[in-house]
Design a protein around this motif. Sequence first.
Motif, mmCIF file in Angstrom:
data_model
loop_
_atom_site.group_PDB
_atom_site.id
_atom_site.type_symbol
_atom_site.label_atom_id
_atom_site.label_comp_id
_atom_site.label_asym_id
_atom_site.label_seq_id
_atom_site.Cartn_x
_atom_site.Cartn_y
_atom_site.Cartn_z
ATOM 1 N N CYS A 30 0.669 -1.470 -0.067
ATOM 2 C CA CYS A 30 0.385 -0.271 -0.366
ATOM 3 C C CYS A 30 0.800 1.241 -0.184
ATOM 4 C CB CYS A 30 -0.429 -0.180 1.276
ATOM 5 S SG CYS A 30 -0.092 -0.304 2.404
ATOM 6 N N GLU A 31 0.606 2.147 -0.412
ATOM 7 C CA GLU A 31 0.646 3.370 -0.062
ATOM 8 C C GLU A 31 0.946 4.283 0.955
ATOM 9 O OE1 GLU A 31 0.702 7.969 -2.408
ATOM 10 O OE2 GLU A 31 -0.710 6.540 -2.621
ATOM 11 N N VAL A 32 2.000 5.396 1.896
ATOM 12 C CA VAL A 32 1.782 5.036 2.744
ATOM 13 C C VAL A 32 2.280 6.513 3.114
ATOM 14 C CG1 VAL A 32 3.466 4.911 5.934
ATOM 15 C CG2 VAL A 32 3.075 3.030 3.851
ATOM 16 N N VAL A 33 1.122 7.707 4.125
ATOM 17 C CA VAL A 33 1.347 8.405 4.253
ATOM 18 C C VAL A 33 2.215 8.744 5.242
ATOM 19 C CG1 VAL A 33 0.236 11.565 4.289
ATOM 20 C CG2 VAL A 33 -0.720 9.350 2.644
ATOM 21 N N THR A 34 2.819 9.966 5.510
ATOM 22 C CA THR A 34 3.280 10.422 7.208
ATOM 23 C C THR A 34 3.031 11.108 7.850
ATOM 24 O OG1 THR A 34 5.489 10.954 5.665
ATOM 25 C CG2 THR A 34 5.672 8.453 6.149
ATOM 26 N N PHE A 35 2.659 10.944 9.091
ATOM 27 C CA PHE A 35 2.034 12.367 9.884
ATOM 28 C C PHE A 35 3.072 12.512 11.009
ATOM 29 C CE2 PHE A 35 -0.878 14.030 13.544
ATOM 30 C CZ PHE A 35 -0.134 14.885 13.300
ATOM 31 N N THR A 36 3.868 13.949 11.176
ATOM 32 C CA THR A 36 4.790 14.017 12.234
ATOM 33 C C THR A 36 4.294 14.940 13.287
ATOM 34 O OG1 THR A 36 6.463 12.855 10.752
ATOM 35 C CG2 THR A 36 7.268 14.358 13.014
ATOM 36 N N ALA A 37 4.353 15.187 13.928
ATOM 37 C CA ALA A 37 3.347 16.163 14.448
ATOM 38 C C ALA A 37 4.389 17.066 15.537
ATOM 39 C CB ALA A 37 2.092 15.498 15.593
ATOM 40 N N ASP A 38 4.924 18.180 16.154
ATOM 41 C CA ASP A 38 5.221 18.894 16.701
ATOM 42 C C ASP A 38 4.080 19.292 17.317
ATOM 43 O OD1 ASP A 38 7.133 20.613 18.131
ATOM 44 O OD2 ASP A 38 7.057 22.290 16.162
ATOM 45 N N LEU A 39 4.927 18.382 19.202
ATOM 46 C CA LEU A 39 4.095 19.002 20.318
ATOM 47 C C LEU A 39 4.851 19.282 21.186
ATOM 48 C CD1 LEU A 39 1.636 15.628 20.343
ATOM 49 C CD2 LEU A 39 1.048 18.094 19.381
ATOM 50 N N GLY A 40 6.325 20.264 20.896
ATOM 51 C CA GLY A 40 7.097 21.373 21.375
ATOM 52 C C GLY A 40 7.791 19.848 22.016
ATOM 53 N N ARG A 66 1.494 22.590 18.063
ATOM 54 C CA ARG A 66 1.784 23.289 19.701
ATOM 55 C C ARG A 66 0.626 23.859 20.279
ATOM 56 N NH1 ARG A 66 7.855 25.611 19.065
ATOM 57 N NH2 ARG A 66 6.483 26.008 17.310
ATOM 58 N N GLU A 67 0.197 25.145 19.489
ATOM 59 C CA GLU A 67 -0.938 25.603 20.568
ATOM 60 C C GLU A 67 -2.000 24.993 20.505
ATOM 61 O OE1 GLU A 67 -0.207 28.801 21.526
ATOM 62 O OE2 GLU A 67 1.024 29.670 21.344
ATOM 63 N N GLU A 68 -2.465 24.385 19.404
ATOM 64 C CA GLU A 68 -3.668 23.086 19.514
ATOM 65 C C GLU A 68 -4.116 22.614 20.484
ATOM 66 O OE1 GLU A 68 -6.694 20.388 17.243
ATOM 67 O OE2 GLU A 68 -5.153 21.383 16.361
ATOM 68 N N PHE A 69 -2.217 21.642 21.232
ATOM 69 C CA PHE A 69 -2.018 20.673 22.185
ATOM 70 C C PHE A 69 -2.298 21.691 23.544
ATOM 71 C CE2 PHE A 69 0.649 18.877 24.566
ATOM 72 C CZ PHE A 69 0.750 17.800 25.329
ATOM 73 N N PRO A 241 -0.843 30.480 25.258
ATOM 74 C CA PRO A 241 -1.134 28.988 25.470
ATOM 75 C C PRO A 241 0.170 28.164 25.781
ATOM 76 C CG PRO A 241 -3.367 29.025 24.437
ATOM 77 C CD PRO A 241 -2.550 30.360 24.160
ATOM 78 N N ALA A 242 0.854 28.073 24.816
ATOM 79 C CA ALA A 242 2.017 27.645 23.909
ATOM 80 C C ALA A 242 2.843 28.160 24.965
ATOM 81 C CB ALA A 242 2.267 26.775 22.989
ATOM 82 N N GLN A 243 2.741 29.613 24.556
ATOM 83 C CA GLN A 243 4.039 30.354 25.479
ATOM 84 C C GLN A 243 3.997 29.921 27.324
ATOM 85 O OE1 GLN A 243 2.870 34.083 23.512
ATOM 86 N NE2 GLN A 243 4.295 34.135 22.143
ATOM 87 N N VAL A 244 2.446 30.477 27.512
ATOM 88 C CA VAL A 244 2.463 30.101 28.621
ATOM 89 C C VAL A 244 3.524 28.618 29.211
ATOM 90 C CG1 VAL A 244 0.768 29.355 30.944
ATOM 91 C CG2 VAL A 244 0.844 31.630 28.976
ATOM 92 N N LEU A 245 3.605 27.391 28.668
ATOM 93 C CA LEU A 245 3.257 26.171 29.370
ATOM 94 C C LEU A 245 4.970 26.195 28.752
ATOM 95 C CD1 LEU A 245 2.898 23.346 30.818
ATOM 96 C CD2 LEU A 245 2.559 22.779 28.079
ATOM 97 N N ALA A 246 5.642 26.996 27.792
ATOM 98 C CA ALA A 246 6.862 26.473 27.544
ATOM 99 C C ALA A 246 8.602 27.618 28.387
ATOM 100 C CB ALA A 246 7.289 27.149 26.338
ATOM 101 N N TYR A 247 7.026 29.077 29.033
ATOM 102 C CA TYR A 247 8.049 30.023 30.249
ATOM 103 C C TYR A 247 8.109 28.601 31.451
ATOM 104 C CZ TYR A 247 8.656 33.598 32.389
ATOM 105 O OH TYR A 247 9.532 34.490 33.973
ATOM 106 N N LEU A 248 6.747 28.403 31.847
ATOM 107 C CA LEU A 248 6.495 27.929 32.946
ATOM 108 C C LEU A 248 8.099 26.453 32.949
ATOM 109 C CD1 LEU A 248 3.107 27.800 33.632
ATOM 110 C CD2 LEU A 248 5.018 29.253 34.240
ATOM 111 N N ASN A 249 7.676 25.399 32.150
ATOM 112 C CA ASN A 249 8.406 24.861 32.325
ATOM 113 C C ASN A 249 10.282 24.873 31.976
ATOM 114 O OD1 ASN A 249 7.098 22.819 31.721
ATOM 115 N ND2 ASN A 249 6.843 22.599 29.583
ATOM 116 N N LYS A 250 10.338 26.393 31.621
ATOM 117 C CA LYS A 250 11.736 26.856 31.890
ATOM 118 C C LYS A 250 11.997 27.165 33.362
ATOM 119 C CE LYS A 250 14.773 29.961 29.941
ATOM 120 N NZ LYS A 250 15.641 31.340 28.890
#
Length: 402
Positions: A30-40, A66-69, A241-250
């Motif tokens: 079969c044909e394969v379509v790849t999906f790679t998600a950047d979730l941070g 990342r933002e949707e996540f 939202p993504a900026q909040v979590l990235a900042y708090l992680n740091k």
Amino acid sequence: MSEIKKVVLAYSGGLDTSVILQWLKETYDCEVVTFTADLGQGEELEPARAKAEALGVKEIYIEDLREEFVRDFVFPMFRANAIYEGEYLLGTSIARPLIAKRQVEIARETGADAVSHGATGKGNDQVRFELGYYGLEPNIKVIAPWREWDLLSREKLLRYAESHGISIEGKKKGGSPYSMDANLLHISYEGGILEDPWAEAEESMWRWSVAPENAPDKPTYIELTYRGGDVVAIDGEEMTPAQVLAYLNKVAGANGIGRLDIVENRYVGMKSRGCYETPGGTVMLRAHRAIESITLDREEAHLKDELMPRYASIVYNGYWWSPERRAMQALIDETQRRVNGVVRLKLYKGNVVVVGRKSEKDSLFDANIATFEDDAGAYNQKDAEGFIRLNALRLKVGAKRG
């Protein structure tokens, strides 16, 4: 097998999913379509494109989610104060429904009739992915290679990769001895010496946080602004939202916050030892409960606490797209309309200490009533006598029985 014409694969570009890609083409023709998600996860994802192209893939999806996540998955979960078995902040669990959602959408876009993932037959992720697929597209076909093939060891995977010319640079030696999964909410570690629940994790394993004893000797103070139960600003600065979590992680990681070592009960029936780093999530959980403490009615807050273990199990077990989770979310979100205000926190050597909370319009805290000083008649202390007598009635009756 011949019925499968095209499959969308959740693809990381690593050894396992690269082998799966080739195996799907060979096994299902079969044909394969790849999906790679950047979730941070903090890794460069473009190499996944080059690897997919080298393996003959024509349709390649690499997307920044990342933002949707954080906005549509992490934040709603934190409105519920969800924590599994009293400790786990569900960092891996909450990422799977988004990946499943986007795979199904890509299948529709590309005309694919199947989806595939690289989760093993021993873990929770196979359940989470597939419940998501079926909850969103009831007639989708699902291919789970780890439940079909005989490549059940790392050595067999490496031999297969070498025999098919699949690039495995950095995979034979020098890599992490742990099975790791990362996104903006957390990073997890399993396998290796962690399979012995008595063995202490090596200090070199941790990626996002310093050891509490090596954290700064001076505390860090931060203020989180809440609107509708979500963090919208830090120290007065508006953030996504993504900026909040990235900042708090740091900032939390730098203060030795967020490390966890647990043995959890997997949905498939076994116990599993894992280590997790969730610096930002640890801060958000403490802060959210603090702002709720002054903005939620008592019974509202207690009802949420009663629902929380059920909600956490629903997320952990993969039922994000279920009607019961949606119904609980609607109730939880209704409670958050007045969860507005600011929480001040002190971060110090692995600890998150709430040192202040305020809400100008939505606080239910009344200092005139709560004071130990003269309340000028705001509260009649004599009323407590009848209250106590009525509530003691059944205890007195019971005590007379002996």
